[in-house]
Enzyme design. Structure first.
Site, mmCIF file in Angstrom:
data_model
loop_
_atom_site.group_PDB
_atom_site.id
_atom_site.type_symbol
_atom_site.label_atom_id
_atom_site.label_comp_id
_atom_site.label_asym_id
_atom_site.label_seq_id
_atom_site.Cartn_x
_atom_site.Cartn_y
_atom_site.Cartn_z
ATOM 1 N N LYS A 198 3.090 6.276 5.262
ATOM 2 C CA LYS A 198 2.525 6.653 3.922
ATOM 3 C C LYS A 198 2.296 5.804 2.821
ATOM 4 O O LYS A 198 3.363 4.812 2.606
ATOM 5 C CB LYS A 198 4.084 7.575 2.426
ATOM 6 C CG LYS A 198 3.316 8.391 1.423
ATOM 7 C CD LYS A 198 3.581 9.083 0.828
ATOM 8 C CE LYS A 198 3.292 8.510 -0.971
ATOM 9 N NZ LYS A 198 4.638 9.742 -1.715
ATOM 10 N N LYS A 210 0.867 13.315 -13.499
ATOM 11 C CA LYS A 210 2.745 12.522 -13.613
ATOM 12 C C LYS A 210 2.243 11.942 -15.496
ATOM 13 O O LYS A 210 1.072 11.745 -16.044
ATOM 14 C CB LYS A 210 2.966 11.323 -12.986
ATOM 15 C CG LYS A 210 3.051 11.483 -11.411
ATOM 16 C CD LYS A 210 2.926 10.171 -10.885
ATOM 17 C CE LYS A 210 3.447 10.306 -9.559
ATOM 18 N NZ LYS A 210 4.626 11.140 -9.077
ATOM 19 N N ASP A 221 3.973 3.297 -4.496
ATOM 20 C CA ASP A 221 4.194 4.441 -3.584
ATOM 21 C C ASP A 221 3.715 4.555 -1.902
ATOM 22 O O ASP A 221 3.524 5.674 -1.355
ATOM 23 C CB ASP A 221 2.961 5.878 -3.970
ATOM 24 C CG ASP A 221 4.148 7.023 -3.635
ATOM 25 O OD1 ASP A 221 5.214 7.684 -3.253
ATOM 26 O OD2 ASP A 221 2.868 7.715 -4.156
ATOM 27 N N ASP A 280 -0.147 16.601 -6.623
ATOM 28 C CA ASP A 280 0.796 15.107 -6.837
ATOM 29 C C ASP A 280 1.777 15.545 -5.476
ATOM 30 O O ASP A 280 2.836 14.633 -5.436
ATOM 31 C CB ASP A 280 2.133 15.694 -8.444
ATOM 32 C CG ASP A 280 2.744 13.954 -8.550
ATOM 33 O OD1 ASP A 280 2.203 13.354 -7.429
ATOM 34 O OD2 ASP A 280 3.724 14.191 -9.291
ATOM 35 N N ARG A 284 2.207 14.347 1.726
ATOM 36 C CA ARG A 284 2.283 15.277 3.246
ATOM 37 C C ARG A 284 0.845 15.381 3.126
ATOM 38 O O ARG A 284 0.522 15.589 4.837
ATOM 39 C CB ARG A 284 3.913 16.282 2.760
ATOM 40 C CG ARG A 284 2.611 17.434 1.287
ATOM 41 C CD ARG A 284 3.730 18.261 0.935
ATOM 42 N NE ARG A 284 4.281 17.284 0.204
ATOM 43 C CZ ARG A 284 5.066 17.977 -0.396
ATOM 44 N NH1 ARG A 284 6.023 19.306 -0.562
ATOM 45 N NH2 ARG A 284 6.137 17.235 -0.733
#
Length: 434
Positions: A198, A210, A221, A280, A284
């Site tokens: 990812k 967020k 991230d 958010d 996935r």
């Protein structure tokens, strides 16, 4: 002024004047002494190095007979922070161990540095290119590495709708790195493993925005992509002779008039449709594309690495990566690898019923679970299973809770840790998985 401080490792208790059994470090006319308890030596050494760093001691040399590759590595883990103005001399570690130490430092330095850099410096395209070039630089023969980057509108032409959807709200184009490490140079060689990472280079949360206190570390991230790259690089440096595919799904999750919205439906190449109920939960959505690409190569092993859920971090903190798998034998191999490398990894539950906890009124799945006390980390893993051809065998999902620390502690500085790189490398090198 001391130009270079000598660091000696001892298993004797510090003098009472320094705190006796309550201290891990003391000083004499020759430099610093680390007082390690044999049962917790690596932790003690890392704590001592962290203390030296917080005291501004940035130029050190290991001294004496007690150092080996593992103790030197523990010291380096504590010494290294996000500011790289340190000097570390570990020449006391000799022979093959010296090369092992250098390989670890080289790969984890790259991982920690690219995670710590700003999202302005590392966008999706930059992450893909830098990862590809780093792997190529580690190969004994650069011809053993080839890679392709599919970006922007080209993602749609190839059917990679998840990466494109998440990244289309940003002016910086999303990208998928498709890298092939093939030391045999034979195109007919079977792919042993596919590693999917990812690579969300900044996560605003999209329209499920967020709070600032959760967004300020979202340059990290892409920690899963960095770990995936570092793990493969370390394995190559250690002589990996298997064919591996590295797939990085890179995007910025931003808000704009072109960003995806709640209620949108994404239909993937395998026909699975997904309703977006939370923008958010974007990791996935991009990983699904990477897993579908991995399926094409029919690997014996598929591992995805992602800083995927707050739920895993709430359960395990920053000290463990969460492991999910339907394949218990493989899960045990991975946990054994983590234990052998002294890296934190803990298995969280993943069962068939988790796959039924993602209901949608308009699509096959929603991208988040529903109901009170929904097990967010487990349902995220269950979501990914819909994009793995044989999800019950040969697939591991790693939710990388320990990739980045917002707050320093007695062992770690603030920022990226590089944790998991050694474990992933060991898994790839494990001959029992051949």
């Amino acid at each position: 002024m001391i130009d270079k401080m000598l660091i000696t490792l001892t298993y004797e208790t510090a003098a009472d004047a320094w705190g006796g059994t309550n201290t891990v470090i003391s000083f004499d006319q020759n430099g610093a002494l680390i007082h390690a308890n044999a049962e917790a030596a690596l932790d003690n050494i890392q704590q001592a190095a962290r203390k030296l760093d917080t005291q501004g001691i940035r130029n050190v040399a290991l001294s004496g007979d007690n150092w080996d590759v593992e103790t030197a590595w523990a010291f380096y883990q504590g010494l290294r922070g996000p500011k790289t103005d340190y000097k570390f001399d570990a020449s006391v570690v000799e022979g093959k161990q010296q090369q092992i130490l250098k390989n670890r430092i080289m790969t984890t330095d790259w991982v920690r540095q690219i995670i710590n850099e700003t999202a302005e410096a590392v966008g999706p395209q930059q992450l893909a290119v830098r990862s590809g070039e780093f792997i190529k630089s580690q190969a004994p023969n650069p011809e053993h590495v080839s890679y392709k980057i599919v970006g922007g509108a080209d993602l749609l032409e190839h059917g990679w709708v998840g990466v494109h959807t998440v990244g289309r709200g940003s002016a910086r184009k999303p990208a998928m790195l498709q890298l092939d490490y093939n030391p045999t140079n034979d195109e007919k060689t079977e792919v042993f493993a596919c590693i999917v990472g990812k690579g969300i280079t900044f996560d605003s949360g999209g329209y499920s925005i967020k709070q600032s206190s959760f967004m300020d570390s979202m340059k990290a991230d892409m920690g899963g992509a960095a770990m995936a790259t570092g793990g493969l690089a370390l394995a190559i440096a250690q002589g990996l002779n298997k064919r591996i595919k590295l797939i990085l799904c890179c995007a910025e999750n931003m808000i704009s008039s072109n960003a995806y919205k709640l209620g949108d439906i994404i239909t993937y190449k395998n026909g699975v449709s997904v309703e977006v109920l939370n923008s958010d939960a974007e990791g996935r959505l991009v990983l699904a594309d990477g897993l579908l690409y991995a399926n094409k190569h029919k690997p014996a092993l598929t591992i995805d690495c992602a800083t995927l859920t707050g739920a895993a971090k709430m359960a395990l903190g920053n000290d463990y990566h969460a492991l999910f798998s339907f394949d218990e034998a493989l899960a045990r191999r991975c946990l054994n690898a983590a234990e052998a490398e002294n890296e934190g990894m803990w298995q969280l539950p993943l069962a068939e019923f988790h796959r039924n906890m993602l209901p949608s009124s308009f699509a096959d799945l929603a991208n988040v679970g529903s109901g009170l006390y929904s097990p967010g980390a487990s349902t995220a893993a269950a979501f990914l299973s819909y994009f793995v051809d044989n999800y019950q065998k040969g697939w591991i999902h790693l939710d990388c809770s320990g990739a980045y620390r917002k707050v320093a502690n007695e062992k770690w500085s603030v920022g990226a840790t590089g944790m998991g790189v050694k474990t992933l490398s060991r898994i790839l090198m494990d001959e029992s998985g051949s």
